[in-house]
Design a protein around this motif. Structure first.
Motif, short mmCIF file in Angstrom:
data_model
loop_
_atom_site.label_atom_id
_atom_site.label_comp_id
_atom_site.label_asym_id
_atom_site.label_seq_id
_atom_site.Cartn_x
_atom_site.Cartn_y
_atom_site.Cartn_z
N TYR A 1 -5.81 0.36 -3.35
CA TYR A 1 -6.47 -0.71 -2.61
C TYR A 1 -7.95 -0.40 -2.42
O TYR A 1 -8.82 -1.26 -2.64
N ILE A 2 -8.26 0.82 -2.00
CA ILE A 2 -9.65 1.20 -1.74
C ILE A 2 -10.48 1.04 -3.01
O ILE A 2 -11.58 0.47 -3.00
N TYR B 1 -2.71 3.23 -1.10
CA TYR B 1 -3.95 3.12 -0.34
C TYR B 1 -5.16 3.39 -1.24
O TYR B 1 -6.18 2.71 -1.16
N ASP B 2 -5.02 4.39 -2.09
CA ASP B 2 -6.10 4.68 -3.03
C ASP B 2 -6.33 3.49 -3.97
O ASP B 2 -7.46 3.17 -4.32
#
Lengths: 393, 450
Positions: free
Chosen positions: A377-378, A374-375
């Motif tokens: 992607y962000i 997720y990190d």
């Protein structure tokens, strides 16, 4: 003569720096240069330099009978130029022996083929130019990023004039057939296909230092015996692996360099066995059959498919995002912008967003600079948002 | 195997995560064949009938002294008790508030009822004055019940011994500092091994400003225990570093989610409306509400279609409200006060993101609650739950830029939200109390045969 065909992949990703939403519009500086430099220098010290030294020694010792091949991505070549010129120099030395073939791929180690055939071909041509410029040879063999392959890839690659293509010898595409022969892609007339013998390759790349493995410790002698056992059931044993296997994934203490030092001699001592580079092997061997591969295969994870890069919503979203910019980017004719866009295509960015951690977790985490997909992607989306802004300028 | 458990709260009368955890744990233990007797300060309506455990209220047991003691006397007795058990532990003043639960509305109501039953005691007025001086504003919300809580603990501990004498058991298991003295007393009486379960520590509640007496009781309990159970590695680390307990003696058993048949309503988040970012918990130092406010201000500078909701009450509420006003974001930042069960559910259904920015969270069960309603969660790395959750966004509680960055990412990219919600719901299925019960069973066997 039965060939042992070695090809080593050399690549380092262009890791992005921590890029917050609040950096968007304030900074065009995307890469974590410190980290990229530190990793490259570390790997050069542990792997590239000592391994190249050893390869050179072996080539000289065996007077042309030990032959190998490499594929260096544009990304890693740029990093070597910036952070470790002596590493690039040592690869040039290897090129000068005449016993080393350099392969072509997409300059940015990208997934361009899946999104734009034009951009794919542009990146391949760019890579070929750089290889010719650095190593003085025009690549004849192609390998796509992470050995992503299907019939369509073969058609595109043949159209570009390559003689040889490298792919994963996945059970799914081979069925009962052996990876130890030369094949021809279904749609091709001339192009020849070399398939990775994943068992023997992974014995070295993954299992070498595994003490739970029944064959541990693996010696050059033992390995040469396994190779010899293939006599009568093959014409080329294709050992394809990451070059970082030597000294980085398998540390020096595991004895990996000693294994490598002894292997050529043991192989060359076997009657009828010798080394060849991919284009040499494909020139001297005829394909035994056509191979029809409509669906994509790769050498990644247990699935050997595309899901490591293109297996969840975030990866799809990020990939669609970056490739949707092709037209506006190319229309700028601004070299710097085009390069920045291509640097955002490196497949590693999307690999970091992979969420199938539970089965393949270890490998992914080892290579992942982020705490979570997720990190990854962000961070990527923030960078891409800034890039898009500067594009609209 | 028979377990004698000392707890402080049990559903349906709960004020925090402790009661929920005790319920889930005992239920899973029962399924594994453990017979648990659960001791509470007082049995309340609706507690005994459907339970999987034998519930015992301390108030059922006769008080030993000839006349009812005053709170002040109870307190003196408690001090004497602690001193007696640990001669080397120096006790300091106890005229301050002790538990985060003291600021919790529902708990106060319970205590108020309790006190009515027991009758006013003559020292109350004086206690109130002392506490008010010591705690300033906090006094107003917690009233004069601080000293009474200590008195209750003392009485609980005193009766614990006679319960241990009456109820057959193989292992004693006590939860948190409130019941630690009871556990020690029970062990003294029955000679059975003691397991002390740390759900929250004084360092979590108060940061560096620890209440010395609470700290002493906690440490004493862990020293006397045959085995300490920590709800996370995070908590184990504090136990080892701050309390000097041998790491070999501390086992980590993560909490889980209670599996009930209740099906949560399907939220409709497609309605066109402002996005809602939720903080739900006590508004206290431990929960990091101030970091939530600062991040909100940053997010609101980037986009306006967002509302921030702070649900809960606590001693930091006035400061937080003032800060919201100072930042000029009051139009987009809402306070609901303390919410009950139905309102909590409605809040989750209305929310797009759940944030738990805790400064120090031994476990933190509320993100798991939010996940049941398909709300993606952002949790602080300084929490036990972050050790078991993969499909959550994580931040260091102090990093307000990063918190804002992640809130914005969830609002901007539906792919991120979809991915997290999909994966999190599967992840939640694997977080089961049975795993905790299995681990506890191993620990019980180890101490019982030692």
């Amino acid at each position: 003569m039965i060939y042992v065909t070695c090809y080593f992949q050399v690549h380092q990703p262009n890791r992005l720096r921590k890029y917050s939403f609040f950096d968007i519009g304030h900074s065009n500086f995307y890469e974590d240069e410190d980290k990229n430099a530190a990793v490259l220098r570390k790997v050069a010290k542990k792997c590239y330099l000592p391994a190249n030294r050893l390869m050179l020694e072996l080539i000289e010792k065996h007077k042309g009978r030990f032959r190998i091949s490499y594929c260096l991505t544009g990304t890693v070549l740029e990093q070597m130029r910036k952070y470790s010129p002596e590493t690039l120099e040592s690869f040039k030395q290897l090129a000068q022996t005449g016993c080393v073939e350099f392969l072509a791929e997409t300059y940015n180690h990208s997934l361009a083929f899946l999104f734009s055939k034009d951009e794919f071909q542009r990146q391949v041509r760019r890579h070929m130019e750089v290889i010719e410029q650095e190593f003085g040879q025009k690549p004849r063999t192609f390998r796509n990023t992470e050995l992503i392959y299907n019939n369509e890839v073969a058609s595109s690659v043949e159209e570009m004039g390559f003689s040889t293509l490298i792919a994963e010898g996945a059970d799914r595409i081979l069925g009962w057939r052996s990876p130890n022969f030369v094949y021809q892609p279904e749609p091709s007339a001339k192009l020849k296909l070399l398939l990775r013998n994943y068992r023997l390759s992974d014995d070295i790349a993954f299992r070498f230092s595994n003490r739970d493995w029944s064959e541990w410790p693996l010696t050059a002698d033992k390995f040469a015996h396994w190779v010899q056992d293939l006599r009568g059931n093959g014409e080329t044993v294709n050992l394809f692996m990451d070059y970082e296997t030597f000294g980085e994934h398998q540390w020096e203490e595991t004895g990996i360099f000693d294994f490598l030092r002894n292997l050529p001699e043991r192989i060359l001592a076997l009657p009828d066995f010798g080394f060849g580079t991919p284009s040499e092997v494909s020139r001297s061997l005829a394909p035994v059959a056509k191979l029809d591969v409509p669906d994509y295969v790769s050498w990644a994870d247990v699935e050997r498919d595309l899901t490591a890069w293109k297996g969840n919503h975030m990866q799809e979203d990020a990939l669609n995002g970056v490739y949707s910019l092709e037209k506006p980017v190319m229309e700028t004719h601004d070299t710097e912008l085009i390069e920045a866009w291509r640097a955002l295509q490196t497949s590693d960015h999307f690999y970091y967003m992979c969420t199938k951690w539970f089965a393949d977790g270890d490998v992914h985490r080892y290579f992942n600079p982020y705490d979570s997909p997720y990190d990854a992607y962000i961070n990527y989306q923030n960078v891409l948002a800034d890039f898009e802004r500067s594009l609209k300028g | 195997m028979r377990i004698l458990m000392y707890g402080w709260e049990f559903p349906p009368h709960i004020s925090g995560g402790l009661g929920v955890a005790c319920f889930g744990m005992t239920q899973a233990l029962a399924a594994r064949g453990f017979e648990t007797t659960f001791v509470l300060p007082k049995l309340k309506e609706g507690m005994t009938r459907e339970s999987h455990v034998d519930l015992v209220g301390v108030s059922q047991f006769p008080v030993t002294s000839a006349r009812p003691r005053s709170a002040r006397e109870d307190l003196e007795m408690l001090k004497a008790k602690v001193t007696e058990i640990a001669k080397n532990v120096e006790l300091k003043s106890v005229d301050s508030l002790l538990s985060p639960y003291l600021t919790e509305g529902s708990y106060m109501t319970e205590l108020r009822k309790l006190q009515k039953i027991e009758g006013e005691d003559e020292q109350t007025a004086q206690d109130k004055e002392v506490s008010a001086n010591a705690q300033g504003f906090q006094m107003e919300m917690s009233g004069d019940y601080g000293p009474n809580l200590m008195a209750e603990i003392a009485r609980y501990a005193a009766v614990a011994g006679s319960i241990a004498n009456t109820v057959p058991h193989d292992v004693i298991h006590s939860h948190d500092w409130l019941t630690v003295l009871a556990g020690i007393e029970a062990k003294r009486v029955s000679g059975k091994p003691l397991v002390v379960h740390a759900h929250a520590l004084e360092f979590d509640r108060s940061g560096e400003n620890v209440n010395q007496m609470v700290y002493d009781i906690e440490r004493l309990g862990m020293q006397k225990a045959d085995r300490v159970v920590a709800v996370s590695h995070y908590t184990k680390d504090i136990i080892v570093r701050r309390y000097g307990i041998d790491p070999e003696k501390v086992e980590v058993v993560h909490n889980a989610v209670i599996r009930d048949t209740y099906e949560v309503p399907v939220p409709d988040r497609n309605k066109k409306r402002d996005k809602v970012v939720l903080f739900l918990g006590r508004i206290t130092y431990q929960k990091g509400p101030d970091y939530f406010v600062e991040a909100a201000a940053k997010v609101l500078r980037a986009r306006e279609d967002v509302r921030f909701v702070m649900a809960g009450s606590g001693d930091m509420a006035p400061r937080v409200i003032e800060r919201v006003a100072q930042l000029g974001i009051g139009r987009r930042f809402h306070f609901t006060g303390f919410l009950n069960g139905a309102a909590v559910e409605k809040m989750y259904l209305e929310s797009d993101i759940y944030v738990m920015p805790s400064v120090s969270e031994p476990f933190g069960i509320s993100p798991l609650e939010a996940m049941r309603y398909d709300v993606p969660v952002i949790i602080s790395r300084q929490s036990g739950v972050s050790e078991i959750l993969k499909h959550a966004l994580k931040v260091d509680f102090w990093d307000i830029d990063e918190l804002a960055n992640k809130i914005l990412a969830l609002l901007d990219h539906s792919a991120l939200r979809t991915e997290i919600v999909d994966k999190a719901s599967k992840e939640l299925e694997g977080i089961q109390w049975d795993n905790a019960a299995r681990r506890l069973g191993e620990i019980y066997s180890a101490v019982a045969t030692a």
